[in-house]
Design a protein around this motif. Structure first.
Motif: not given
Length: 475
Positions: A453-475
């Motif tokens: 939700k726009a403006g929400s600070l609650v990220v937990n999946s149990s509270q309706g949060g979602g996920t995305k892929d996390t990229w760490v770049l090579e040097e």
């Protein structure tokens, strides 16, 4: 997204130009059509449903099995940023393991007065049954999840330590697999560090933590509470990916002084048990006598050095939210160094002055249960009604030691794909750490959780949060 944001925008920074970590991705994104991206987003959802990537929600009568929302726009972290994070994470994990050893042995930090004795003595997560026990290899926390939030270009905070049975790694792996399927061309364009070897590293790390008496290849198994557990998908996923058995308590028993699992060839002794069962239910002879999930006699075999339990029983004392507030002192005490990653300022409501301040400022604070998790039992003051704040104040007065409070941080945002295009959403990050004798390995990236939700600070999946892929770049 061109206006200057109220929060640190990880893609656009000040809002005037794209930050370097996102430059290649942003160039690619601009060349894509909106319809193509929306179709890819729907394809990703279909893939998740077919794979069965769901989680269970306790206390819900309907739709108790849910799909965690997935966003196809990756979160991107530069090699420089990741280098700093890994140094801070490793320092913290070393201190946590040293703290646990001390708590169940000499308790030097209590003798020094750095932590009040009452904080430990009155804590349900402290297990007297572990006093004097030396885990194989001296490792208490074999798998750790450190929750990190960001508020600025170089401002990172540890929000929480997960030292019991941290979950979410299966979503990290499936998120990456989904992105590789949806956008293979992107990974030839952007040099992203791999995460797919996590199961292999996990098995190797667990095997290297086997008891001294283990001969030959260590036998590893994953202990699950069963199909009704909210993280059962992950238990089955990791066992399958590691090529080890997924077992329940009913599959195990004490045989000739060892914990053995039932197989088609009889009972096979286990060297390392990666348990996803809470302490209370591990052994009905040592903890909850009514438990049907654990193994009678498991703790006796463990204390005798006949099996490794990962994570060790009693590790919950290290991720208790009251103990969290002492982590800067813990790091200094055991490493002799100042913390690389900062704690969020925390008020311990058990202290009268702190309680008075929290009660007066409830409307602007986040209040959490000391033993709470998953976003349950908390109050987000700025988003709460006057009635909710008043009701929570009464709970605080009744059991002040059950709560801590923190300021509402200006969490960073990352872009997500919405029907109207890119929009900012608040996020946190859970990197996963593997600890074995003499070695700490940190998977590059981790699980990014986002508020839907726009403006929400609650990220937990149990509270309706979602996920995305996390990229760490090579040097």
């Amino acid at each position: 997204m061109a206006n200057k944001p109220d929060f640190f925008d990880e893609m656009n920074g000040s809002g005037t130009s794209c930050r370097p970590p996102y430059a290649s991705y942003a160039d690619w994104f601009e060349r894509q059509g909106a319809q193509t991206l929306k179709k890819k987003s729907k394809d990703a959802e279909v893939f998740f449903r077919r794979t069965g990537i769901t989680f269970n929600v306790y206390g819900q009568q309907e739709a108790d099995e849910r799909l965690i929302p997935f966003d196809i726009v990756p979160r991107i972290i530069s090699a420089r940023e990741w280098s700093r994070l890994t140094r801070g994470i490793e320092q913290r994990v070393r201190a946590i393991n040293a703290f646990l050893h001390d708590m169940y042995h000499r308790q030097e930090i209590l003798r020094s007065g750095r932590i009040p004795v009452d904080v430990i003595a009155a804590n349900a997560a402290f297990l007297p049954q572990m006093i004097g026990v030396e885990p194989p290899g001296g490792i208490y926390t074999h798998i750790v999840g450190i929750d990190i939030v960001r508020t600025g270009e170089d401002d990172f905070f540890v929000l929480e330590d997960n030292a019991r049975t941290p979950s979410g790694v299966s979503y990290m792996l499936e998120n990456r697999e989904t992105m590789l399927r949806m956008f293979p061309e992107l990974f030839s364009r952007v040099a992203v560090r791999e995460v797919s070897d996590y199961p292999k590293l996990l098995r190797r790390s667990l095997a290297s933590s086997a008891p001294k008496g283990c001969t030959g290849t260590p036998v590893v198994a994953v202990l699950t509470p069963g199909i009704h557990n909210s993280a059962y998908f992950e238990h089955a996923f990791l066992a399958d990916e590691m090529g080890v058995e997924l077992v329940e308590g009913q599959d195990l028993q004490l045989v000739d002084g060892r914990i053995a699992m039932r197989t088609t060839r009889g009972y096979t002794p286990i060297d390392v048990l990666y348990r996803r069962v809470d302490d209370e239910y591990l052994d009905p002879m040592s903890f909850n006598a009514d438990s049907q999930l654990g193994v009678p006699g498991l703790m006796d075999v463990y204390r005798a050095g006949g099996i490794t339990i990962a994570n060790a029983p009693g590790t919950g004392i290290a991720d208790d939210k009251a103990i969290y507030s002492y982590m800067p002192d813990i790091i200094q005490f055991y490493t002799g160094e100042s913390p690389i990653l900062k704690n969020v300022p925390t008020w311990r409501c058990a202290e009268p002055d702190a309680l008075a301040y929290v009660l007066e400022h409830l409307h602007e604070l986040v209040v959490k249960e000391v033993h709470g998790s998953g976003g349950y039992g908390m109050l987000v003051g700025p988003a709460a009604s006057k009635r909710e704040i008043a009701a929570f104040a009464e709970k605080l007065k009744a059991r002040p030691a059950n709560y801590i409070a923190q300021p509402t941080l200006a969490l960073s945002t990352v872009p997500v794909l919405t029907k109207a295009g890119l929009a900012p959403r608040h996020v946190d990050l859970r990197p996963f750490v593997l600890v074995s004798p003499g070695k700490i390995e940190i998977t590059p990236g981790g699980l990014t959780r986002m508020a839907m939700k726009a403006g929400s600070l609650v990220v937990n999946s149990s509270q309706g949060g979602g996920t995305k892929d996390t990229w760490v770049l090579e040097e």
